[in-house]
Scaffold this motif. Structure first.
Motif, PDB file in Angstrom:
ATOM      1  N   SER A   7      93.378  40.782   3.972  1.00  0.00           N
ATOM      2  CA  SER A   7      94.622  40.044   3.807  1.00  0.00           C
ATOM      3  C   SER A   7      94.471  38.705   4.507  1.00  0.00           C
ATOM      4  CB  SER A   7      95.789  40.808   4.431  1.00  0.00           C
ATOM      5  OG  SER A   7      96.008  42.012   3.742  1.00  0.00           O
ATOM      6  N   PHE A   8      94.979  37.686   3.889  1.00  0.00           N
ATOM      7  CA  PHE A   8      94.928  36.345   4.450  1.00  0.00           C
ATOM      8  C   PHE A   8      96.354  35.920   4.781  1.00  0.00           C
ATOM      9  CE2 PHE A   8      91.297  36.857   1.650  1.00  0.00           C
ATOM     10  CZ  PHE A   8      90.256  36.474   2.479  1.00  0.00           C
ATOM     11  N   TRP A   9      96.525  35.282   5.940  1.00  0.00           N
ATOM     12  CA  TRP A   9      97.869  34.974   6.423  1.00  0.00           C
ATOM     13  C   TRP A   9      98.068  33.526   6.835  1.00  0.00           C
ATOM     14  CZ3 TRP A   9     101.124  38.658   5.273  1.00  0.00           C
ATOM     15  CH2 TRP A   9     100.635  39.960   5.138  1.00  0.00           C
ATOM     16  N   SER A  10      97.030  32.734   6.909  1.00  0.00           N
ATOM     17  CA  SER A  10      97.176  31.350   7.374  1.00  0.00           C
ATOM     18  C   SER A  10      97.823  30.484   6.298  1.00  0.00           C
ATOM     19  CB  SER A  10      95.810  30.765   7.742  1.00  0.00           C
ATOM     20  OG  SER A  10      95.067  30.432   6.574  1.00  0.00           O
ATOM     21  N   VAL A  11      98.038  29.241   6.631  1.00  0.00           N
ATOM     22  CA  VAL A  11      98.605  28.272   5.695  1.00  0.00           C
ATOM     23  C   VAL A  11      97.721  28.129   4.447  1.00  0.00           C
ATOM     24  CG1 VAL A  11      97.509  26.277   6.809  1.00  0.00           C
ATOM     25  CG2 VAL A  11      99.642  25.971   5.552  1.00  0.00           C
ATOM     26  N   PHE A  12      96.443  28.485   4.579  1.00  0.00           N
ATOM     27  CA  PHE A  12      95.508  28.371   3.460  1.00  0.00           C
ATOM     28  C   PHE A  12      95.391  29.656   2.637  1.00  0.00           C
ATOM     29  CE2 PHE A  12      93.687  25.512   6.802  1.00  0.00           C
ATOM     30  CZ  PHE A  12      94.088  24.326   6.205  1.00  0.00           C
ATOM     31  N   ALA A  13      96.144  30.692   2.984  1.00  0.00           N
ATOM     32  CA  ALA A  13      96.021  32.003   2.330  1.00  0.00           C
ATOM     33  C   ALA A  13      96.119  31.946   0.806  1.00  0.00           C
ATOM     34  CB  ALA A  13      97.047  32.977   2.909  1.00  0.00           C
ATOM     35  N   PRO A  14      97.101  31.256   0.241  1.00  0.00           N
ATOM     36  CA  PRO A  14      97.178  31.237  -1.230  1.00  0.00           C
ATOM     37  C   PRO A  14      95.933  30.618  -1.869  1.00  0.00           C
ATOM     38  CG  PRO A  14      99.210  30.387  -0.271  1.00  0.00           C
ATOM     39  CD  PRO A  14      98.222  30.540   0.850  1.00  0.00           C
ATOM     40  N   GLN A  42      91.583  33.819  10.153  1.00  0.00           N
ATOM     41  CA  GLN A  42      91.970  34.278  11.489  1.00  0.00           C
ATOM     42  C   GLN A  42      91.816  33.163  12.523  1.00  0.00           C
ATOM     43  OE1 GLN A  42      93.414  37.376  12.168  1.00  0.00           O
ATOM     44  NE2 GLN A  42      93.910  36.206  13.988  1.00  0.00           N
ATOM     45  N   PHE A  43      90.751  32.380  12.392  1.00  0.00           N
ATOM     46  CA  PHE A  43      90.531  31.230  13.270  1.00  0.00           C
ATOM     47  C   PHE A  43      91.703  30.249  13.175  1.00  0.00           C
ATOM     48  CE2 PHE A  43      89.014  26.801  13.380  1.00  0.00           C
ATOM     49  CZ  PHE A  43      88.601  26.705  14.692  1.00  0.00           C
ATOM     50  N   ILE A  44      92.136  29.960  11.953  1.00  0.00           N
ATOM     51  CA  ILE A  44      93.264  29.042  11.742  1.00  0.00           C
ATOM     52  C   ILE A  44      94.532  29.599  12.400  1.00  0.00           C
ATOM     53  CG2 ILE A  44      94.800  28.074   9.961  1.00  0.00           C
ATOM     54  CD1 ILE A  44      92.082  26.639  10.198  1.00  0.00           C
ATOM     55  N   LEU A  45      94.762  30.883  12.234  1.00  0.00           N
ATOM     56  CA  LEU A  45      95.926  31.509  12.872  1.00  0.00           C
ATOM     57  C   LEU A  45      95.831  31.452  14.389  1.00  0.00           C
ATOM     58  CD1 LEU A  45      96.354  34.662  10.601  1.00  0.00           C
ATOM     59  CD2 LEU A  45      97.916  32.703  10.760  1.00  0.00           C
ATOM     60  N   ASP A  46      94.653  31.773  14.925  1.00  0.00           N
ATOM     61  CA  ASP A  46      94.452  31.762  16.380  1.00  0.00           C
ATOM     62  C   ASP A  46      94.662  30.374  16.976  1.00  0.00           C
ATOM     63  OD1 ASP A  46      93.855  34.451  16.221  1.00  0.00           O
ATOM     64  OD2 ASP A  46      91.685  34.183  16.465  1.00  0.00           O
TER      65      ASP A  46
END
Length: 94
Positions: A7-14, A42-46
């Motif tokens: 699952s991807f959750w950052s601003v770039f997920a879509p 995950q790096f972007i989220l962190d």
């Protein structure tokens, strides 16, 4: 067809999801690359990064060597993110 459990959750997920879907529709397994993009996400989220564009600063931080990473590993992870960024133009780099 490869089914993802990431699952991807950052601003770039879509963009990441669309990019992986495209690659798989073209016949690529894109498993290792998906792991790299998951690590990038995950790096972007962190980092708490919420801007829609990929900047030089965040790109440089992503490209920094971590732990025992070899140069080839760094090159590989940068190339995967670069291809994904080019896909939908989420890079603000010139």
């Amino acid at each position: 067809m490869v089914i993802s459990n990431k699952s991807f959750w950052s601003v770039f997920a879509p963009h990441i999801n669309d990019f992986i879907s495209l690659k798989r529709s073209l016949g690529y397994k894109y498993e290792e690359e998906e792991r790299t993009l998951h690590t990038f996400d995950q790096f972007i989220l962190d980092q708490g990064y919420t801007s829609p564009g990929l900047t030089k600063e965040i790109s440089d931080q992503w490209a920094d060597r971590r732990h025992n990473e070899a140069e080839l590993t760094i090159y590989g992870k940068v190339i995967v993110v670069k291809k994904c960024a080019s896909f939908r133009g989420f890079s603000s780099l010139n």
